[in-house]
Design an enzyme around this catalytic site. Structure first.
Site, PDB file in Angstrom:
ATOM      1  N   CYS A  79      -6.243   0.316   7.014  1.00  0.00           N
ATOM      2  CA  CYS A  79      -5.947   0.824   5.663  1.00  0.00           C
ATOM      3  C   CYS A  79      -7.045   1.793   5.212  1.00  0.00           C
ATOM      4  O   CYS A  79      -8.221   1.444   5.168  1.00  0.00           O
ATOM      5  CB  CYS A  79      -5.844  -0.344   4.678  1.00  0.00           C
ATOM      6  SG  CYS A  79      -5.459   0.189   2.989  1.00  0.00           S
ATOM      7  N   ARG A 131       2.888   4.719   6.392  1.00  0.00           N
ATOM      8  CA  ARG A 131       3.248   3.979   7.614  1.00  0.00           C
ATOM      9  C   ARG A 131       3.699   2.553   7.331  1.00  0.00           C
ATOM     10  O   ARG A 131       3.955   1.794   8.280  1.00  0.00           O
ATOM     11  CB  ARG A 131       2.040   3.959   8.573  1.00  0.00           C
ATOM     12  CG  ARG A 131       1.579   5.347   8.983  1.00  0.00           C
ATOM     13  CD  ARG A 131       0.208   5.286   9.630  1.00  0.00           C
ATOM     14  NE  ARG A 131      -0.824   4.821   8.694  1.00  0.00           N
ATOM     15  CZ  ARG A 131      -2.099   4.616   9.009  1.00  0.00           C
ATOM     16  NH1 ARG A 131      -2.494   4.820  10.251  1.00  0.00           N
ATOM     17  NH2 ARG A 131      -2.970   4.213   8.107  1.00  0.00           N
ATOM     18  N   ASP A 143       0.448   3.757   1.656  1.00  0.00           N
ATOM     19  CA  ASP A 143       0.405   4.343   3.004  1.00  0.00           C
ATOM     20  C   ASP A 143       1.817   4.586   3.559  1.00  0.00           C
ATOM     21  O   ASP A 143       2.656   3.686   3.544  1.00  0.00           O
ATOM     22  CB  ASP A 143      -0.363   3.380   3.926  1.00  0.00           C
ATOM     23  CG  ASP A 143      -0.749   4.023   5.247  1.00  0.00           C
ATOM     24  OD1 ASP A 143       0.154   4.520   5.957  1.00  0.00           O
ATOM     25  OD2 ASP A 143      -1.940   4.019   5.580  1.00  0.00           O
ATOM     26  N   CYS A 151       0.848  -1.196   0.000  1.00  0.00           N
ATOM     27  CA  CYS A 151       0.000   0.000   0.000  1.00  0.00           C
ATOM     28  C   CYS A 151       0.885   1.247   0.000  1.00  0.00           C
ATOM     29  O   CYS A 151       1.978   1.255   0.550  1.00  0.00           O
ATOM     30  CB  CYS A 151      -0.911  -0.001   1.226  1.00  0.00           C
ATOM     31  SG  CYS A 151      -2.073   1.403   1.248  1.00  0.00           S
ATOM     32  N   HIS A 153      -2.432  -4.037   5.063  1.00  0.00           N
ATOM     33  CA  HIS A 153      -2.189  -3.624   6.451  1.00  0.00           C
ATOM     34  C   HIS A 153      -3.496  -3.287   7.149  1.00  0.00           C
ATOM     35  O   HIS A 153      -4.491  -2.932   6.493  1.00  0.00           O
ATOM     36  CB  HIS A 153      -1.214  -2.441   6.504  1.00  0.00           C
ATOM     37  CG  HIS A 153      -1.763  -1.179   5.894  1.00  0.00           C
ATOM     38  ND1 HIS A 153      -2.268  -0.155   6.648  1.00  0.00           N
ATOM     39  CD2 HIS A 153      -1.900  -0.788   4.591  1.00  0.00           C
ATOM     40  CE1 HIS A 153      -2.677   0.822   5.838  1.00  0.00           C
ATOM     41  NE2 HIS A 153      -2.469   0.452   4.589  1.00  0.00           N
TER      42      HIS A 153
HETATM   43 CO    CO Z   1      -3.450   1.131   2.985  1.00  0.00          CO
END
Ligand code: CO
Length: 204
Positions: free
Chosen positions: A101, A46, A44, A42, A98
């Site tokens: 999400c 993090r 993302d 992803c 994750h």
């Molecule tokens: Co995500």
């Protein structure tokens, strides 16, 4: 100091540190890359694959997009997959989702924004095909996290039916496809599923 000035300062400090430990570090790094696996993760911020797996530059070939989705008409993903499997000869492909999400949550909430809504439509279809199971989960957070897992499993299955992967298996190339989840609240990676010609493991 400007944020981006800080980025360049950090970069110079990192580069100097790497050379201090190994004077040929960048010389060797610039020669070639021999990553052992392809990571589809992803976007993302993090979930930085190199950091959470304790890896170094040169060890992971990477494709990231919102909610780690495998679309068989996505030229970016297809070219990364082709290069990783046919040229770099990676032995593993990891689809890593994750918990918490935002992409999965947006699909769960029915977001229909232009571009974003289209991109995550596949997660909405995962939701529809697992509606009965998901309805037994009480909290929405848990439902969204379960949907994220189900979506990862679906992406693994989609990869296994793509031409690049089927051709690799057909010529006996060693290639395993894994579905993993990253738990942002603990920092732990967990395996959901693994697919290979010899082995079908269903852990979900
Ligand atoms: Co995500």
């Amino acid at each position: 100091m400007d944020l981006l000035d800080q980025v360049f300062l950090s970069n110079r400090s990192w580069a100097q540190g790497m050379v201090k430990n190994n004077k040929d570090y960048f010389k060797n790094l610039s020669l070639t890359q021999v990553p052992k696996y392809l990571w589809i993760g992803c976007s993302d911020s993090r979930v930085p694959e190199t950091e959470i797996t304790g890896s170094k530059a040169g060890e992971i070939f990477v494709h990231r997009n919102i909610a780690n989705l495998v679309h068989d008409d996505d030229p970016s993903l297809l070219s990364v997959l082709k290069y990783a499997v046919d040229y770099l000869k990676v032995e593993h492909i990891v689809v890593c989702g994750h918990l918490n999400c935002g992409g999965v949550k947006a699909a769960f909430d029915g977001l229909e924004d232009e571009h974003l809504g289209d991109w995550i439509a596949d997660i909405k279809s995962s939701y529809m095909s697992n509606k009965d199971d998901l309805s037994e989960i009480v909290s929405n957070t848990d439902k969204i996290n379960r949907l994220a897992e189900l979506s990862v499993v679906k992406q693994v299955e989609k990869l296994s039916s793509m031409k690049v992967v089927k051709d690799a298996w057909g010529r006996g190339q060693h290639l395993h496809i894994h579905g993993w989840m990253f738990d942002i609240s603990t920092g732990e990676l967990n395996s959901l599923k693994e697919l290979s010609p010899e082995k079908r493991v269903w852990a979900i």
